[in-house]
Design a protein around this motif. Sequence first.
Motif, PDB file in Angstrom:
ATOM      1  N   LEU A 159      -1.070   4.521   4.235  1.00  0.00           N
ATOM      2  CA  LEU A 159       0.324   4.166   4.445  1.00  0.00           C
ATOM      3  C   LEU A 159       0.349   3.056   5.494  1.00  0.00           C
ATOM      4  O   LEU A 159      -0.185   3.215   6.601  1.00  0.00           O
ATOM      5  N   VAL A 160       0.950   1.927   5.130  1.00  0.00           N
ATOM      6  CA  VAL A 160       0.943   0.738   5.985  1.00  0.00           C
ATOM      7  C   VAL A 160       2.373   0.403   6.392  1.00  0.00           C
ATOM      8  O   VAL A 160       3.265   0.344   5.535  1.00  0.00           O
ATOM      9  N   GLN A 161       2.584   0.180   7.686  1.00  0.00           N
ATOM     10  CA  GLN A 161       3.862  -0.344   8.168  1.00  0.00           C
ATOM     11  C   GLN A 161       3.809  -1.850   7.972  1.00  0.00           C
ATOM     12  O   GLN A 161       2.969  -2.532   8.559  1.00  0.00           O
ATOM     13  N   VAL A 162       4.687  -2.361   7.124  1.00  0.00           N
ATOM     14  CA  VAL A 162       4.684  -3.781   6.783  1.00  0.00           C
ATOM     15  C   VAL A 162       5.333  -4.588   7.905  1.00  0.00           C
ATOM     16  O   VAL A 162       6.440  -4.281   8.331  1.00  0.00           O
ATOM     17  N   HIS A 163       4.617  -5.606   8.372  1.00  0.00           N
ATOM     18  CA  HIS A 163       5.155  -6.521   9.380  1.00  0.00           C
ATOM     19  C   HIS A 163       5.621  -7.824   8.746  1.00  0.00           C
ATOM     20  O   HIS A 163       6.532  -8.470   9.252  1.00  0.00           O
ATOM     21  N   SER A 164       4.961  -8.240   7.654  1.00  0.00           N
ATOM     22  CA  SER A 164       5.352  -9.461   6.948  1.00  0.00           C
ATOM     23  C   SER A 164       4.824  -9.397   5.527  1.00  0.00           C
ATOM     24  O   SER A 164       3.870  -8.687   5.236  1.00  0.00           O
ATOM     25  N   PHE A 165       5.505 -10.139   4.656  1.00  0.00           N
ATOM     26  CA  PHE A 165       5.050 -10.223   3.272  1.00  0.00           C
ATOM     27  C   PHE A 165       5.188 -11.659   2.812  1.00  0.00           C
ATOM     28  O   PHE A 165       5.873 -12.469   3.418  1.00  0.00           O
ATOM     29  N   SER A 166       4.506 -11.972   1.733  1.00  0.00           N
ATOM     30  CA  SER A 166       4.481 -13.320   1.173  1.00  0.00           C
ATOM     31  C   SER A 166       5.224 -13.317  -0.158  1.00  0.00           C
ATOM     32  O   SER A 166       5.156 -12.354  -0.911  1.00  0.00           O
ATOM     33  N   LEU A 167       5.932 -14.406  -0.410  1.00  0.00           N
ATOM     34  CA  LEU A 167       6.580 -14.590  -1.717  1.00  0.00           C
ATOM     35  C   LEU A 167       5.658 -15.405  -2.604  1.00  0.00           C
ATOM     36  O   LEU A 167       5.034 -16.362  -2.153  1.00  0.00           O
ATOM     37  N   PRO A 196       9.734  -4.712  -5.290  1.00  0.00           N
ATOM     38  CA  PRO A 196       8.704  -5.673  -5.694  1.00  0.00           C
ATOM     39  C   PRO A 196       7.808  -6.075  -4.515  1.00  0.00           C
ATOM     40  O   PRO A 196       8.000  -5.615  -3.391  1.00  0.00           O
ATOM     41  N   GLY A 197       6.902  -6.964  -4.798  1.00  0.00           N
ATOM     42  CA  GLY A 197       6.064  -7.546  -3.758  1.00  0.00           C
ATOM     43  C   GLY A 197       4.602  -7.218  -3.913  1.00  0.00           C
ATOM     44  O   GLY A 197       4.227  -6.044  -3.994  1.00  0.00           O
ATOM     45  N   TRP A 198       3.798  -8.262  -3.977  1.00  0.00           N
ATOM     46  CA  TRP A 198       2.354  -8.116  -4.129  1.00  0.00           C
ATOM     47  C   TRP A 198       1.624  -8.127  -2.791  1.00  0.00           C
ATOM     48  O   TRP A 198       0.784  -7.289  -2.543  1.00  0.00           O
ATOM     49  N   ASP A 199       1.909  -9.121  -1.938  1.00  0.00           N
ATOM     50  CA  ASP A 199       1.153  -9.324  -0.695  1.00  0.00           C
ATOM     51  C   ASP A 199       1.927  -8.857   0.526  1.00  0.00           C
ATOM     52  O   ASP A 199       3.108  -9.176   0.668  1.00  0.00           O
ATOM     53  N   ALA A 200       1.253  -8.153   1.424  1.00  0.00           N
ATOM     54  CA  ALA A 200       1.866  -7.760   2.693  1.00  0.00           C
ATOM     55  C   ALA A 200       0.782  -7.584   3.746  1.00  0.00           C
ATOM     56  O   ALA A 200      -0.362  -7.252   3.432  1.00  0.00           O
ATOM     57  N   ALA A 201       1.172  -7.793   5.000  1.00  0.00           N
ATOM     58  CA  ALA A 201       0.287  -7.536   6.130  1.00  0.00           C
ATOM     59  C   ALA A 201       1.010  -6.602   7.087  1.00  0.00           C
ATOM     60  O   ALA A 201       2.238  -6.652   7.216  1.00  0.00           O
ATOM     61  N   GLY A 202       0.250  -5.749   7.735  1.00  0.00           N
ATOM     62  CA  GLY A 202       0.854  -4.803   8.666  1.00  0.00           C
ATOM     63  C   GLY A 202      -0.203  -3.976   9.365  1.00  0.00           C
ATOM     64  O   GLY A 202      -1.331  -4.418   9.556  1.00  0.00           O
ATOM     65  N   GLY A 218      -1.092  -5.448  -4.077  1.00  0.00           N
ATOM     66  CA  GLY A 218      -0.855  -4.414  -5.070  1.00  0.00           C
ATOM     67  C   GLY A 218       0.212  -4.876  -6.040  1.00  0.00           C
ATOM     68  O   GLY A 218       0.839  -5.925  -5.833  1.00  0.00           O
ATOM     69  N   PRO A 219       0.465  -4.111  -7.083  1.00  0.00           N
ATOM     70  CA  PRO A 219       1.412  -4.546  -8.114  1.00  0.00           C
ATOM     71  C   PRO A 219       2.876  -4.480  -7.698  1.00  0.00           C
ATOM     72  O   PRO A 219       3.729  -5.083  -8.343  1.00  0.00           O
ATOM     73  N   GLU A 220       3.197  -3.748  -6.627  1.00  0.00           N
ATOM     74  CA  GLU A 220       4.582  -3.660  -6.151  1.00  0.00           C
ATOM     75  C   GLU A 220       4.588  -3.018  -4.769  1.00  0.00           C
ATOM     76  O   GLU A 220       3.557  -2.600  -4.258  1.00  0.00           O
ATOM     77  N   GLY A 221       5.778  -2.986  -4.154  1.00  0.00           N
ATOM     78  CA  GLY A 221       5.965  -2.238  -2.916  1.00  0.00           C
ATOM     79  C   GLY A 221       5.839  -2.984  -1.614  1.00  0.00           C
ATOM     80  O   GLY A 221       6.035  -2.401  -0.548  1.00  0.00           O
ATOM     81  N   ALA A 222       5.532  -4.289  -1.642  1.00  0.00           N
ATOM     82  CA  ALA A 222       5.312  -5.021  -0.391  1.00  0.00           C
ATOM     83  C   ALA A 222       6.607  -5.353   0.348  1.00  0.00           C
ATOM     84  O   ALA A 222       6.589  -5.566   1.555  1.00  0.00           O
ATOM     85  N   TRP A 223       7.727  -5.383  -0.356  1.00  0.00           N
ATOM     86  CA  TRP A 223       8.978  -5.809   0.272  1.00  0.00           C
ATOM     87  C   TRP A 223       9.743  -4.625   0.846  1.00  0.00           C
ATOM     88  O   TRP A 223      10.921  -4.427   0.611  1.00  0.00           O
ATOM     89  N   ALA A 224       9.040  -3.811   1.624  1.00  0.00           N
ATOM     90  CA  ALA A 224       9.609  -2.609   2.228  1.00  0.00           C
ATOM     91  C   ALA A 224       9.019  -2.410   3.621  1.00  0.00           C
ATOM     92  O   ALA A 224       8.038  -3.057   3.990  1.00  0.00           O
ATOM     93  N   GLU A 225       9.609  -1.503   4.364  1.00  0.00           N
ATOM     94  CA  GLU A 225       9.105  -1.222   5.711  1.00  0.00           C
ATOM     95  C   GLU A 225       7.767  -0.500   5.688  1.00  0.00           C
ATOM     96  O   GLU A 225       6.950  -0.670   6.592  1.00  0.00           O
ATOM     97  N   LEU A 226       7.535   0.315   4.649  1.00  0.00           N
ATOM     98  CA  LEU A 226       6.281   1.045   4.501  1.00  0.00           C
ATOM     99  C   LEU A 226       5.748   0.823   3.093  1.00  0.00           C
ATOM    100  O   LEU A 226       6.512   0.708   2.137  1.00  0.00           O
ATOM    101  N   ARG A 227       4.419   0.823   2.998  1.00  0.00           N
ATOM    102  CA  ARG A 227       3.786   0.610   1.704  1.00  0.00           C
ATOM    103  C   ARG A 227       2.584   1.544   1.581  1.00  0.00           C
ATOM    104  O   ARG A 227       1.729   1.595   2.475  1.00  0.00           O
ATOM    105  N   ALA A 228       2.490   2.269   0.470  1.00  0.00           N
ATOM    106  CA  ALA A 228       1.294   3.039   0.147  1.00  0.00           C
ATOM    107  C   ALA A 228       0.422   2.142  -0.716  1.00  0.00           C
ATOM    108  O   ALA A 228       0.876   1.611  -1.721  1.00  0.00           O
TER     109      ALA A 228
END
Length: 130
Positions: free
Chosen positions: A30-38, A56-62, A84-94
């Motif tokens: 479980l990752v706390q997302v700090h930023s994501f890429s479009l 949505p969202g493929w790329d994220a860093a956290g 990943g295939p989705e989930g990067a545009w959120a506060e948390l990502r599995a």
Amino acid sequence: MKALTIDHSAPGHLALTTVADPEPAPHQALVQVHSFSLNAGEVHHVVPEGDAGTVPGWDAAGVVVRAAADGSGPAAGTPVVTVGPEGAWAELRAVDTAFIGTVPEGADLGPISTLPVAAGTALRALHRIG
């Protein structure tokens, strides 16, 4: 948690909503997302054509807030970049630990979030043109 979700009735097909926190599988951190890429594919295809309510969202860093239960992947507190295939545009990502890269402590997570798809695509293009 807050997340951008696909909403075809909203401008740009996106809405800031509250959704349930993701529940990681044993092989996911479980990752706390700090930023994501479009990425162009997300903006032009995933969002307009995606299922309503999807994050949505493929790329994220956290930062890892819960390590994978199976012991794979980085420990809690580790800065990471994910894809990943989705989930990067959120506060948390599995995210599957196979799709997590560790990041040096203190690195700027904004530019780091572009590495999986955007920067990788640019690097492949540069190699292709020589």
